[in-house]
Scaffold this motif. Sequence first.
Motif, PDB file in Angstrom:
ATOM      1  N   UNK A  98      -0.492   5.662   2.466  1.00  0.00           N
ATOM      2  CA  UNK A  98      -0.332   4.838   3.667  1.00  0.00           C
ATOM      3  C   UNK A  98      -1.081   3.511   3.506  1.00  0.00           C
ATOM      4  N   UNK A  99      -2.340   3.561   3.053  1.00  0.00           N
ATOM      5  CA  UNK A  99      -3.120   2.334   2.837  1.00  0.00           C
ATOM      6  C   UNK A  99      -2.443   1.436   1.805  1.00  0.00           C
ATOM      7  N   UNK A 100      -1.940   2.038   0.740  1.00  0.00           N
ATOM      8  CA  UNK A 100      -1.283   1.275  -0.308  1.00  0.00           C
ATOM      9  C   UNK A 100      -0.082   0.518   0.250  1.00  0.00           C
ATOM     10  N   UNK A 101       0.729   1.218   1.010  1.00  0.00           N
ATOM     11  CA  UNK A 101       1.935   0.604   1.578  1.00  0.00           C
ATOM     12  C   UNK A 101       1.599  -0.451   2.626  1.00  0.00           C
ATOM     13  N   UNK A 144      -0.995  -2.962  -1.764  1.00  0.00           N
ATOM     14  CA  UNK A 144      -1.843  -2.879  -2.954  1.00  0.00           C
ATOM     15  C   UNK A 144      -1.460  -1.621  -3.728  1.00  0.00           C
ATOM     16  N   UNK A 145      -1.557  -1.678  -5.060  1.00  0.00           N
ATOM     17  CA  UNK A 145      -1.280  -0.465  -5.838  1.00  0.00           C
ATOM     18  C   UNK A 145      -2.366   0.583  -5.622  1.00  0.00           C
ATOM     19  N   UNK A 146      -1.996   1.827  -5.844  1.00  0.00           N
ATOM     20  CA  UNK A 146      -2.912   2.959  -5.697  1.00  0.00           C
ATOM     21  C   UNK A 146      -3.280   3.469  -7.086  1.00  0.00           C
ATOM     22  N   UNK A 147      -4.568   3.701  -7.302  1.00  0.00           N
ATOM     23  CA  UNK A 147      -5.030   4.339  -8.535  1.00  0.00           C
ATOM     24  C   UNK A 147      -5.522   5.730  -8.160  1.00  0.00           C
ATOM     25  N   UNK A 152      -1.092   5.418 -11.710  1.00  0.00           N
ATOM     26  CA  UNK A 152      -0.947   4.296 -10.790  1.00  0.00           C
ATOM     27  C   UNK A 152       0.326   4.500  -9.960  1.00  0.00           C
ATOM     28  N   UNK A 153       0.238   4.155  -8.673  1.00  0.00           N
ATOM     29  CA  UNK A 153       1.376   4.264  -7.767  1.00  0.00           C
ATOM     30  C   UNK A 153       1.569   2.912  -7.095  1.00  0.00           C
ATOM     31  N   UNK A 154       2.780   2.405  -7.141  1.00  0.00           N
ATOM     32  CA  UNK A 154       3.131   1.133  -6.536  1.00  0.00           C
ATOM     33  C   UNK A 154       3.197   1.282  -5.015  1.00  0.00           C
TER      34      UNK A 154
END
Length: 166
Positions: free
Chosen positions: A53-56, A60-63, A121-123
Amino acid sequence: MIKALLSALLVLVAVTSTFGKYIPKSGKRIPQTLSRGWGDQLIWGQTYEEALYWSRSRNKPLMVIFHLEDCPHSQALRKVFSEDNEIQKILDEDFIVLNLVYETTDKHLSPDGQYVPRIIFVDPSMTVRADITGRYANRMYAYEPADIKLLLSNMQKAKKLLKSEL
């Protein structure tokens, strides 16, 4: 005499700031228990769903770091990772971070098996970046302490988002 003292003081301050730990722009933060030693000044997601949720929402990408507390390979990577100021700065400014000591139900996060340590990593488009790998053919997402430069390079690749408009 005063000029020499001021010059020496300036050099001392510059050297001290170079060797100090990374401190976020917003100032020193209270260490989180969620960091588990991977970067006490970073803000860590509590769950995979929250981090997605924060990434979207922040684009920002998620590590995602998979590790075990008692694994010697995880401990060695954690030590180098947490002491690298460049990694800590990039993560603080450009990433959402999550470290997990358990597997998630999302099978996309273990494309080549479940092992630790593993960094995926997740976009922000919720696409797992399977194209960003480490140097090992049998453990594609594993990193060792000697692989920190490769990890930094992969972090730069992950910053280039797949879809800039969400």
